[in-house]
Design an enzyme around this catalytic site. Structure first.
Site, PDB file in Angstrom:
ATOM      1  N   ASP A 245      41.156  32.705  46.564  1.00  0.00           N
ATOM      2  CA  ASP A 245      42.109  33.341  47.798  1.00  0.00           C
ATOM      3  C   ASP A 245      41.482  34.347  48.324  1.00  0.00           C
ATOM      4  OD1 ASP A 245      42.397  35.123  45.729  1.00  0.00           O
ATOM      5  OD2 ASP A 245      44.733  34.874  45.676  1.00  0.00           O
ATOM      6  N   SER A 246      40.194  34.829  48.042  1.00  0.00           N
ATOM      7  CA  SER A 246      39.401  35.686  48.793  1.00  0.00           C
ATOM      8  C   SER A 246      39.218  35.286  50.367  1.00  0.00           C
ATOM      9  CB  SER A 246      38.213  36.158  48.263  1.00  0.00           C
ATOM     10  OG  SER A 246      37.609  34.826  47.703  1.00  0.00           O
TER      11      SER A 246
ATOM     12  N   LYS B  62      42.947  27.755  39.536  1.00  0.00           N
ATOM     13  CA  LYS B  62      42.761  29.015  38.825  1.00  0.00           C
ATOM     14  C   LYS B  62      43.897  29.941  39.352  1.00  0.00           C
ATOM     15  CE  LYS B  62      39.760  32.682  40.115  1.00  0.00           C
ATOM     16  NZ  LYS B  62      40.579  33.579  40.498  1.00  0.00           N
TER      17      LYS B  62
ATOM     18  N   ASP C 256      41.939  28.425  43.805  1.00  0.00           N
ATOM     19  CA  ASP C 256      42.945  29.383  43.516  1.00  0.00           C
ATOM     20  C   ASP C 256      44.389  28.962  44.099  1.00  0.00           C
ATOM     21  OD1 ASP C 256      41.821  31.480  42.114  1.00  0.00           O
ATOM     22  OD2 ASP C 256      41.403  32.639  43.871  1.00  0.00           O
TER      23      ASP C 256
ATOM     24  N   GLU D 200      37.522  39.692  35.577  1.00  0.00           N
ATOM     25  CA  GLU D 200      37.229  40.672  36.685  1.00  0.00           C
ATOM     26  C   GLU D 200      37.312  42.218  36.588  1.00  0.00           C
ATOM     27  OE1 GLU D 200      38.795  39.410  40.401  1.00  0.00           O
ATOM     28  OE2 GLU D 200      37.973  41.052  41.565  1.00  0.00           O
TER      29      GLU D 200
ATOM     30  N   GLU E 254      46.206  33.802  38.412  1.00  0.00           N
ATOM     31  CA  GLU E 254      45.829  35.222  37.967  1.00  0.00           C
ATOM     32  C   GLU E 254      47.093  35.561  37.107  1.00  0.00           C
ATOM     33  OE1 GLU E 254      45.359  37.796  41.093  1.00  0.00           O
ATOM     34  OE2 GLU E 254      43.813  36.575  42.126  1.00  0.00           O
TER      35      GLU E 254
HETATM   36  O1  KIV Z   1      39.475  34.807  45.233  1.00  0.00           O
HETATM   37  C1  KIV Z   1      38.442  34.941  44.724  1.00  0.00           C
HETATM   38  O2  KIV Z   1      37.225  35.051  45.188  1.00  0.00           O
HETATM   39  C2  KIV Z   1      38.328  34.854  43.240  1.00  0.00           C
HETATM   40  C3  KIV Z   1      37.040  35.706  42.641  1.00  0.00           C
HETATM   41  C4  KIV Z   1      37.199  35.630  41.221  1.00  0.00           C
HETATM   42  C5  KIV Z   1      35.671  35.815  43.227  1.00  0.00           C
HETATM   43  O3  KIV Z   1      39.265  35.162  42.591  1.00  0.00           O
END
Ligand code: KIV
Length: 271
Positions: free
Chosen positions: A51-52, A120, A90, A189, A122
């Site tokens: 999500d970056s 993924k 993400d 992270e 968080e």
């Molecule tokens: O969104 C992202 O790029 C990440 C990283 C771990 C680089 O979650």
């Protein structure tokens, strides 16, 4: 011979094997077809549609604004570019945190519409029910602990996490919980290298570090950072392998000059 060279398509089993043999797992982000294809051709083990994308593709200050539809679009583009790398996507902010059924539906959309092999998410104990709902559906989940950018307004800064014992103990407990409820891997992270090493030794599942030292089972970085695309962003943990910012500005300046002077297009470039 390394596991790397034997693998035709990287899967959750490859992560297990690489952890067992000690071969490090290489992972980068990608958000579009062209870059994903290059990274895959280079032999990268896993590609994260992070999500970056909210930061590096859309120019937002945080990852919070990106939507599920936008993540799906990026993941579809990446998916068309890769053959071997494992595709991990993400779940964006607000699509899974408080409602397991919503989490399940968001994950299913990603799996159905993008060809991803895993998602993924968080967080630790706070999102246990959501992770369980997704894992129960047979969807591989990578956890993400330490600095979790979707909670940036809660943390108040992008500083190192889990420096103090209390936060470190919670992180270890969360990592064990993620393993117990069926995550196949966990991203760590921006935490102290010693803590990342301890978590890596205590878990059977692979840890992937970003700003977490070199003793995790693998590493992930944002591809824009290793390519040096943003001249003002220089985090300590990201190695800049090339200064593409400078090179691209140079190339575009040259093109502008050539257009203005009618040096481009020349005879060979015309019909
Ligand atoms: O969104 C992202 O790029 C990440 C990283 C771990 C680089 O979650």
């Amino acid at each position: 011979m390394s596991i790397h060279s034997e693998i035709k398509k990287v899967t959750t089993s490859s992560f297990k094997k690489m952890k067992a043999t000690g071969e490090k797992i290489s992972m980068l982000t990608a958000y579009d077809y062209t870059i994903a294809k290059l990274a895959d051709e280079a032999g990268l083990d896993a590609i994260l549609v992070g999500d970056s994308a909210a930061n590096v593709m859309a120019g937002y200050e945080t990852t919070l604004p990106i939507t599920l539809d936008q993540m799906i679009y990026h993941a579809q583009c990446v998916s068309r570019g890769i053959k071997r790398a494992m595709l991990i996507v993400d779940l964006p902010f607000g699509t899974y945190q408080s409602d397991p059924m919503q989490a399940y539906r968001s994950a299913v959309r990603i799996m159905k519409e993008t060809g991803a092999a895993a998602i993924k998410m968080e967080g630790g104990i706070e999102i246990k029910d959501s992770i369980e709902a997704i894992v129960k559906a047979g969807i591989p989940v990578m956890g993400h602990l330490g600095l979790t950018p979707q909670s940036i307004h809660h943390f108040g800064s992008f500083k190192l996490r889990a420096k103090e014992n209390e936060e470190a103990d919670k992180l270890i407990a969360d990592a064990k919980l993620l393993e117990d409820i069926g995550c196949f891997s966990v991203t760590l992270e921006k935490i102290p290298a010693l803590l990342a090493e301890k978590v890596t030794k205590e878990l059977q599942i692979a840890t992937i570090g970003i700003g977490a030292g070199n003793l995790t089972d693998g590493q992930v970085l944002v591809i824009h950072d290793i390519l040096g695309l943003n001249k003002n962003f220089k985090p300590k943990f990201a190695r800049k392998y090339i200064n593409l910012h400078e090179q691209i500005v140079e190339v575009v300046s040259q093109y502008i000059k050539d257009v203005k002077s009618q040096e481009f297009p020349n005879k060979d470039e015309s019909f």
